[in-house]
Design a protein around this motif. Structure first.
Motif, mmCIF file in Angstrom:
data_model
loop_
_atom_site.group_PDB
_atom_site.id
_atom_site.type_symbol
_atom_site.label_atom_id
_atom_site.label_comp_id
_atom_site.label_asym_id
_atom_site.label_seq_id
_atom_site.Cartn_x
_atom_site.Cartn_y
_atom_site.Cartn_z
ATOM 1 N N ARG A 280 -7.030 10.532 -1.000
ATOM 2 C CA ARG A 280 -8.070 10.266 -0.964
ATOM 3 C C ARG A 280 -8.752 10.636 0.202
ATOM 4 N N GLN A 281 -8.563 10.276 1.210
ATOM 5 C CA GLN A 281 -8.347 10.413 2.909
ATOM 6 C C GLN A 281 -8.373 11.629 2.988
ATOM 7 N N THR B 289 -4.590 5.998 -1.600
ATOM 8 C CA THR B 289 -5.430 5.978 -0.596
ATOM 9 C C THR B 289 -5.484 7.130 0.551
ATOM 10 N N ARG B 290 -4.212 7.374 0.180
ATOM 11 C CA ARG B 290 -3.807 8.376 2.140
ATOM 12 C C ARG B 290 -4.373 9.614 1.073
ATOM 13 N N GLY C 26 0.733 -1.447 -0.002
ATOM 14 C CA GLY C 26 -0.011 0.229 -0.047
ATOM 15 C C GLY C 26 0.879 1.475 0.726
ATOM 16 N N CYS D 135 -7.546 10.977 -8.686
ATOM 17 C CA CYS D 135 -8.749 11.216 -6.950
ATOM 18 C C CYS D 135 -9.598 12.108 -7.613
ATOM 19 N N ARG E 163 -5.730 3.995 -10.497
ATOM 20 C CA ARG E 163 -5.816 3.964 -9.566
ATOM 21 C C ARG E 163 -5.101 5.251 -8.566
#
Length: 338
Positions: A295-296, A292-293, A104, A137, A134
């Motif tokens: 997006r967070q 992923t981060r 990740g 965003c 991926r």
């Protein structure tokens, strides 16, 4: 498809109109019609060959915001539909095979698609390509396109270390440098719940720092200011591209505190052994985050109303925009409108 961009042909050269033929869309690729692109100091560094790695012509820009125009045949359009407003940041793809990707940490992939190293395929253009969907965003409705652009690099750079270094709401923290990175770091840390001290050379930015959420301010030009702050902070984030008195900054940390460096000082980071060992202090580095981060980070920014303070310029005034960044005069990020 012809892409219309703005390129430099030599170190420090003025940008000119530049066109290239985009290659056929790959299976996982996304084509984004750019509406806004942030101007980072790294962009100026690539135009000026500050880092010695530029390949001309250079089309800079790695904080691109726009609309999905086309996707490869392996992209799920339910997740990324044509017409979706999105951002493409500093990293636009990775190998998805190495240990870092598989854990990740795609941002640490040795084969990542680093936007700043692409040559003439950057975001100062009417279209930009992400090599993997991926890394694209979708943007929260609460964040405007101009405000979103700097979050894709500057925001990611200062948000990622908060998670990586386990910064807690009860921590006392400090941000060194109230600039393009620092003004966002203060906002993130304040909304994180921390007591935030802003550190700058002079008092000039104190009012702004407090507006961004700082509860205290240190001007290092004042004699003894850092010594008076000894043993004060659990976490210090340095956002400046300057050589600092590293032992003094380690001295403001509490036992087991962390000095995290996300700016790029020109010289080596050197510290005395006894500044580190007795109280188990650490020096850490930080880079932009994984998909992923990111997006967070965007969700957190939208939830708490965190936005960059931006100056916008039409792409026709790109030289004026670059000059603002070169001189460190921007308050606090520059964004081009295409």
């Amino acid at each position: 498809m012809r892409v219309h961009a703005y390129a430099a042909d030599e170190a420090g050269g003025r940008l000119r109109a530049h066109e290239y033929e985009a290659e056929p869309l790959g299976h996982n690729e996304v084509d984004v019609r750019v509406t806004h692109c942030g101007v980072c100091h790294t962009d100026v560094g690539m135009i000026d060959d500050e880092f010695g790695v530029s390949r001309y012509p250079v089309v800079a820009g790695h904080e691109a915001v726009g609309i999905v125009a086309a996707v490869g045949d392996a992209v799920d359009q339910d997740l990324l539909p044509i017409g979706q407003r999105v951002g493409v940041g500093a990293t636009a793809g990775s190998c998805f095979r190495c240990q870092w990707c598989m854990s990740g940490r795609h941002n640490l992939c040795p084969h990542k698609d680093n936007m700043v190293l692409r040559g003439d395929r950057g975001g100062f253009a009417d279209h930009v390509r992400a090599s993997d969907w991926r890394f694209v965003c979708p943007l929260p409705d609460a964040i405007s396109s101009a405000d979103a652009a700097p979050l894709l690099c500057a925001g990611s750079t200062v948000f990622n270390p908060l998670v990586d270094n386990d910064v807690r709401p009860i921590d006392r923290v400090a941000v060194v440098g109230i600039g393009g990175l620092g003004h966002l770091a203060v906002q993130f840390l304040a909304k994180w719940g921390c007591a935030v001290t802003a550190i700058s050379t002079t008092p000039d930015k104190e009012q702004d720092a407090r507006r961004f959420g700082a509860t205290d301010f240190i001007a290092t030009s004042e004699e003894g200011a850092l010594r008076e702050a000894a043993n004060s902070f659990d976490f210090v984030l340095s956002t400046v591209s300057a050589d600092l008195p590293w032992d003094d900054y380690l001295g403001v940390l509490r036992p087991r505190g962390t000095l995290c460096v996300v700016g790029v000082p020109p010289g080596p980071i050197a510290a005395a052994t006894m500044s580190l060992l007795p109280e188990e202090k650490r020096i850490a580095g930080g880079v932009t985050a994984s998909p992923t981060r990111n997006r967070q980070m965007l969700e957190f920014a939208a939830r708490h109303g965190i936005t960059a303070a931006v100056e916008t310029f039409p792409i026709s005034d790109v030289e004026q925009a670059l000059d603002r960044v070169r001189r460190g005069a921007a308050r606090y990020r520059v964004v081009l409108e295409l």
